[in-house]
Scaffold this motif. Structure first.
Motif, PDB file in Angstrom:
ATOM      1  N   ALA A 231     -52.968 -18.497   7.278  1.00  0.00           N
ATOM      2  CA  ALA A 231     -52.686 -19.868   7.696  1.00  0.00           C
ATOM      3  C   ALA A 231     -51.220 -20.035   8.074  1.00  0.00           C
ATOM      4  O   ALA A 231     -50.889 -20.758   9.023  1.00  0.00           O
ATOM      5  CB  ALA A 231     -53.061 -20.843   6.578  1.00  0.00           C
ATOM      6  N   GLU A 232     -50.327 -19.352   7.340  1.00  0.00           N
ATOM      7  CA  GLU A 232     -48.903 -19.427   7.687  1.00  0.00           C
ATOM      8  C   GLU A 232     -48.657 -18.827   9.063  1.00  0.00           C
ATOM      9  O   GLU A 232     -47.885 -19.370   9.869  1.00  0.00           O
ATOM     10  CB  GLU A 232     -48.058 -18.709   6.636  1.00  0.00           C
ATOM     11  N   SER A 233     -49.305 -17.709   9.351  1.00  0.00           N
ATOM     12  CA  SER A 233     -49.156 -17.104  10.675  1.00  0.00           C
ATOM     13  C   SER A 233     -49.611 -18.071  11.768  1.00  0.00           C
ATOM     14  O   SER A 233     -48.954 -18.229  12.806  1.00  0.00           O
ATOM     15  CB  SER A 233     -49.970 -15.809  10.740  1.00  0.00           C
ATOM     16  N   GLN A 234     -50.716 -18.752  11.525  1.00  0.00           N
ATOM     17  CA  GLN A 234     -51.245 -19.698  12.516  1.00  0.00           C
ATOM     18  C   GLN A 234     -50.297 -20.879  12.719  1.00  0.00           C
ATOM     19  O   GLN A 234     -50.249 -21.467  13.810  1.00  0.00           O
ATOM     20  CB  GLN A 234     -52.619 -20.197  12.066  1.00  0.00           C
ATOM     21  N   SER A 235     -49.524 -21.221  11.688  1.00  0.00           N
ATOM     22  CA  SER A 235     -48.579 -22.337  11.799  1.00  0.00           C
ATOM     23  C   SER A 235     -47.607 -22.173  12.959  1.00  0.00           C
ATOM     24  O   SER A 235     -47.136 -23.157  13.535  1.00  0.00           O
ATOM     25  CB  SER A 235     -47.752 -22.466  10.513  1.00  0.00           C
ATOM     26  N   HIS A 236     -47.295 -20.912  13.272  1.00  0.00           N
ATOM     27  CA  HIS A 236     -46.311 -20.658  14.325  1.00  0.00           C
ATOM     28  C   HIS A 236     -46.793 -21.100  15.702  1.00  0.00           C
ATOM     29  O   HIS A 236     -46.009 -21.156  16.649  1.00  0.00           O
ATOM     30  CB  HIS A 236     -45.946 -19.168  14.358  1.00  0.00           C
ATOM     31  N   ASP A 237     -48.082 -21.399  15.836  1.00  0.00           N
ATOM     32  CA  ASP A 237     -48.637 -21.817  17.128  1.00  0.00           C
ATOM     33  C   ASP A 237     -48.628 -23.325  17.323  1.00  0.00           C
ATOM     34  O   ASP A 237     -49.013 -23.809  18.383  1.00  0.00           O
ATOM     35  CB  ASP A 237     -50.082 -21.319  17.266  1.00  0.00           C
ATOM     36  N   THR A 238     -48.191 -24.077  16.318  1.00  0.00           N
ATOM     37  CA  THR A 238     -48.257 -25.530  16.423  1.00  0.00           C
ATOM     38  C   THR A 238     -47.060 -26.086  17.202  1.00  0.00           C
ATOM     39  O   THR A 238     -45.985 -25.482  17.233  1.00  0.00           O
ATOM     40  CB  THR A 238     -48.303 -26.190  15.037  1.00  0.00           C
ATOM     41  N   ALA A 239     -47.265 -27.255  17.774  1.00  0.00           N
ATOM     42  CA  ALA A 239     -46.180 -27.922  18.505  1.00  0.00           C
ATOM     43  C   ALA A 239     -45.046 -28.299  17.566  1.00  0.00           C
ATOM     44  O   ALA A 239     -43.866 -28.254  17.942  1.00  0.00           O
ATOM     45  CB  ALA A 239     -46.723 -29.171  19.199  1.00  0.00           C
ATOM     46  N   GLU A 240     -45.388 -28.674  16.340  1.00  0.00           N
ATOM     47  CA  GLU A 240     -44.353 -29.072  15.368  1.00  0.00           C
ATOM     48  C   GLU A 240     -43.437 -27.893  15.042  1.00  0.00           C
ATOM     49  O   GLU A 240     -42.212 -28.045  14.992  1.00  0.00           O
ATOM     50  CB  GLU A 240     -45.011 -29.586  14.080  1.00  0.00           C
ATOM     51  N   TYR A 241     -44.026 -26.722  14.829  1.00  0.00           N
ATOM     52  CA  TYR A 241     -43.201 -25.545  14.551  1.00  0.00           C
ATOM     53  C   TYR A 241     -42.325 -25.214  15.751  1.00  0.00           C
ATOM     54  O   TYR A 241     -41.137 -24.906  15.598  1.00  0.00           O
ATOM     55  CB  TYR A 241     -44.065 -24.339  14.198  1.00  0.00           C
ATOM     56  N   ALA A 242     -42.894 -25.268  16.937  1.00  0.00           N
ATOM     57  CA  ALA A 242     -42.128 -24.939  18.145  1.00  0.00           C
ATOM     58  C   ALA A 242     -40.915 -25.855  18.288  1.00  0.00           C
ATOM     59  O   ALA A 242     -39.817 -25.404  18.648  1.00  0.00           O
ATOM     60  CB  ALA A 242     -43.020 -25.044  19.376  1.00  0.00           C
ATOM     61  N   ALA A 243     -41.094 -27.139  17.983  1.00  0.00           N
ATOM     62  CA  ALA A 243     -39.991 -28.083  18.100  1.00  0.00           C
ATOM     63  C   ALA A 243     -38.906 -27.778  17.080  1.00  0.00           C
ATOM     64  O   ALA A 243     -37.700 -27.840  17.390  1.00  0.00           O
ATOM     65  CB  ALA A 243     -40.502 -29.506  17.908  1.00  0.00           C
ATOM     66  N   ILE A 244     -39.296 -27.435  15.866  1.00  0.00           N
ATOM     67  CA  ILE A 244     -38.315 -27.108  14.822  1.00  0.00           C
ATOM     68  C   ILE A 244     -37.591 -25.811  15.175  1.00  0.00           C
ATOM     69  O   ILE A 244     -36.364 -25.707  15.025  1.00  0.00           O
ATOM     70  CB  ILE A 244     -39.013 -27.006  13.460  1.00  0.00           C
ATOM     71  N   ALA A 245     -38.336 -24.813  15.649  1.00  0.00           N
ATOM     72  CA  ALA A 245     -37.716 -23.543  16.043  1.00  0.00           C
ATOM     73  C   ALA A 245     -36.717 -23.747  17.173  1.00  0.00           C
ATOM     74  O   ALA A 245     -35.615 -23.172  17.176  1.00  0.00           O
ATOM     75  CB  ALA A 245     -38.800 -22.556  16.458  1.00  0.00           C
ATOM     76  N   GLU A 246     -37.066 -24.580  18.146  1.00  0.00           N
ATOM     77  CA  GLU A 246     -36.161 -24.856  19.271  1.00  0.00           C
ATOM     78  C   GLU A 246     -34.904 -25.564  18.784  1.00  0.00           C
ATOM     79  O   GLU A 246     -33.792 -25.264  19.235  1.00  0.00           O
ATOM     80  CB  GLU A 246     -36.882 -25.710  20.310  1.00  0.00           C
ATOM     81  N   SER A 247     -35.059 -26.498  17.849  1.00  0.00           N
ATOM     82  CA  SER A 247     -33.911 -27.202  17.293  1.00  0.00           C
ATOM     83  C   SER A 247     -32.986 -26.240  16.560  1.00  0.00           C
ATOM     84  O   SER A 247     -31.757 -26.308  16.710  1.00  0.00           O
ATOM     85  CB  SER A 247     -34.385 -28.305  16.344  1.00  0.00           C
ATOM     86  N   MET A 248     -33.558 -25.334  15.789  1.00  0.00           N
ATOM     87  CA  MET A 248     -32.745 -24.329  15.083  1.00  0.00           C
ATOM     88  C   MET A 248     -31.995 -23.439  16.066  1.00  0.00           C
ATOM     89  O   MET A 248     -30.831 -23.101  15.849  1.00  0.00           O
ATOM     90  CB  MET A 248     -33.631 -23.474  14.185  1.00  0.00           C
ATOM     91  N   LEU A 249     -32.678 -23.063  17.147  1.00  0.00           N
ATOM     92  CA  LEU A 249     -32.045 -22.203  18.145  1.00  0.00           C
ATOM     93  C   LEU A 249     -30.886 -22.914  18.813  1.00  0.00           C
ATOM     94  O   LEU A 249     -29.809 -22.328  19.029  1.00  0.00           O
ATOM     95  CB  LEU A 249     -33.081 -21.765  19.177  1.00  0.00           C
ATOM     96  N   ARG A 250     -31.046 -24.204  19.142  1.00  0.00           N
ATOM     97  CA  ARG A 250     -29.951 -24.968  19.752  1.00  0.00           C
ATOM     98  C   ARG A 250     -28.753 -25.054  18.816  1.00  0.00           C
ATOM     99  O   ARG A 250     -27.603 -24.893  19.237  1.00  0.00           O
ATOM    100  CB  ARG A 250     -30.427 -26.380  20.106  1.00  0.00           C
ATOM    101  N   LYS A 251     -29.017 -25.287  17.535  1.00  0.00           N
ATOM    102  CA  LYS A 251     -27.915 -25.373  16.570  1.00  0.00           C
ATOM    103  C   LYS A 251     -27.203 -24.034  16.436  1.00  0.00           C
ATOM    104  O   LYS A 251     -25.972 -23.990  16.373  1.00  0.00           O
ATOM    105  CB  LYS A 251     -28.458 -25.828  15.216  1.00  0.00           C
ATOM    106  N   ALA A 252     -27.974 -22.956  16.398  1.00  0.00           N
ATOM    107  CA  ALA A 252     -27.367 -21.619  16.293  1.00  0.00           C
ATOM    108  C   ALA A 252     -26.516 -21.309  17.528  1.00  0.00           C
ATOM    109  O   ALA A 252     -25.405 -20.769  17.415  1.00  0.00           O
ATOM    110  CB  ALA A 252     -28.456 -20.567  16.126  1.00  0.00           C
TER     111      ALA A 252
END
Length: 259
Positions: A231-252
């Motif tokens: 289920a954790e692996s599947q989480s990476h496909d959600t829009a919510e995860y993608a938005a958080i990952a993109e935000s982290m990348l912008r901050k980095a």
């Protein structure tokens, strides 16, 4: 060197997670080395107890946030990460030598899971435990869903894991996720002293009693870990995860630009 090991003549080894500049987050190297080291130490006939702690200001920040954006698009990297997480849990479940945690700073996500798989937990009074998987769009699949209900209660586990709220040291002890909250400057000495107390006991009786007690954890892990990691692996496909990952990348990228 992502892990440091210091052995003493009294049968105690201090193992230090050694990525202080990254708050001891688990990158690929640490994921690879940790299970290997635990297996090697378990085969050492001179060892009687292990103290596990972190270098610098954290015990472990858990997963490597630098991988967040990559896992949103790289299925093979994500799959490898889930296998790596399983190996860390299996290493903690499988080691016969008692492991005493000295939680010197924040223990977050996988870091929190690692602490709760230890046999006795000493935690610095000024720090905390937290499992923020859900807060970053992930299912809490790497072990916390197995240990927290067993050590606290199902209701308390849901309250803190579903919100990602921090659990201060004193409350961690009150809830059963740690044994002793102690002043930070006494933490390692207290943990080592306790490890020596265990080391002075008959080793076969200690190790096999630990293995019997850990059957409760093994049963919980068997019931939850496979489903949790899938289920954790599947989480990476959600829009919510993608938005958080993109935000982290912008901050980095912003921090890198300022450096």
């Amino acid at each position: 060197m992502v892990l440091k090991v210091e052995k003493s003549d009294d049968g105690v080894a201090v193992v230090t997670l050694n990525r202080p500049e990254h708050m001891n987050a688990f990158d690929a190297a640490l994921h690879d080395e940790f299970p290997r080291l635990m297996g090697s130490l378990d085969d050492d006939p001179t060892l009687r107890a292990i103290v596990l702690t972190g270098a610098g200001r954290a015990f472990s920040a858990g997963g490597n946030t630098d991988d967040f954006a990559r896992f949103a698009t790289d299925f093979q990297a994500r799959r490898r990460a889930m296998r790596d997480a399983r190996r860390v849990v299996d290493a903690m479940l499988g080691i016969s030598i008692p492991v005493v945690a000295a939680v010197n700073g924040p223990a977050v996500g996988l870091g929190c899971t690692l602490a709760t798989f230890c046999d006795v937990v000493f935690i610095a009074e000024n720090t905390f435990l937290a499992d923020p998987h859900v807060s970053v769009g992930l299912v809490a699949g790497d072990g916390g869903a197995a240990t927290w209900p067993l050590l606290t209660s199902l209701l308390r586990a849901k309250e803190y894991i579903l919100t990602g709220e921090r659990l201060p040291a004193a409350k961690a002890v009150e809830f059963g996720l740690a044994n002793h909250a102690v002043p930070a400057d006494e933490l390692l000495d207290r943990a080592i002293a306790f490890a020596r107390k265990i080391a002075a006991q008959p080793p076969q009786a200690v190790q096999d009693t630990k293995n019997v007690l850990n059957q409760h954890l093994r049963a919980a892990a068997t019931a939850t870990l496979g489903m949790g990691l899938a289920a954790e692996s599947q989480s990476h496909d959600t829009a919510e995860y993608a938005a958080i990952a993109e935000s982290m990348l912008r901050k980095a990228n912003g921090r890198a630009a300022k450096a």
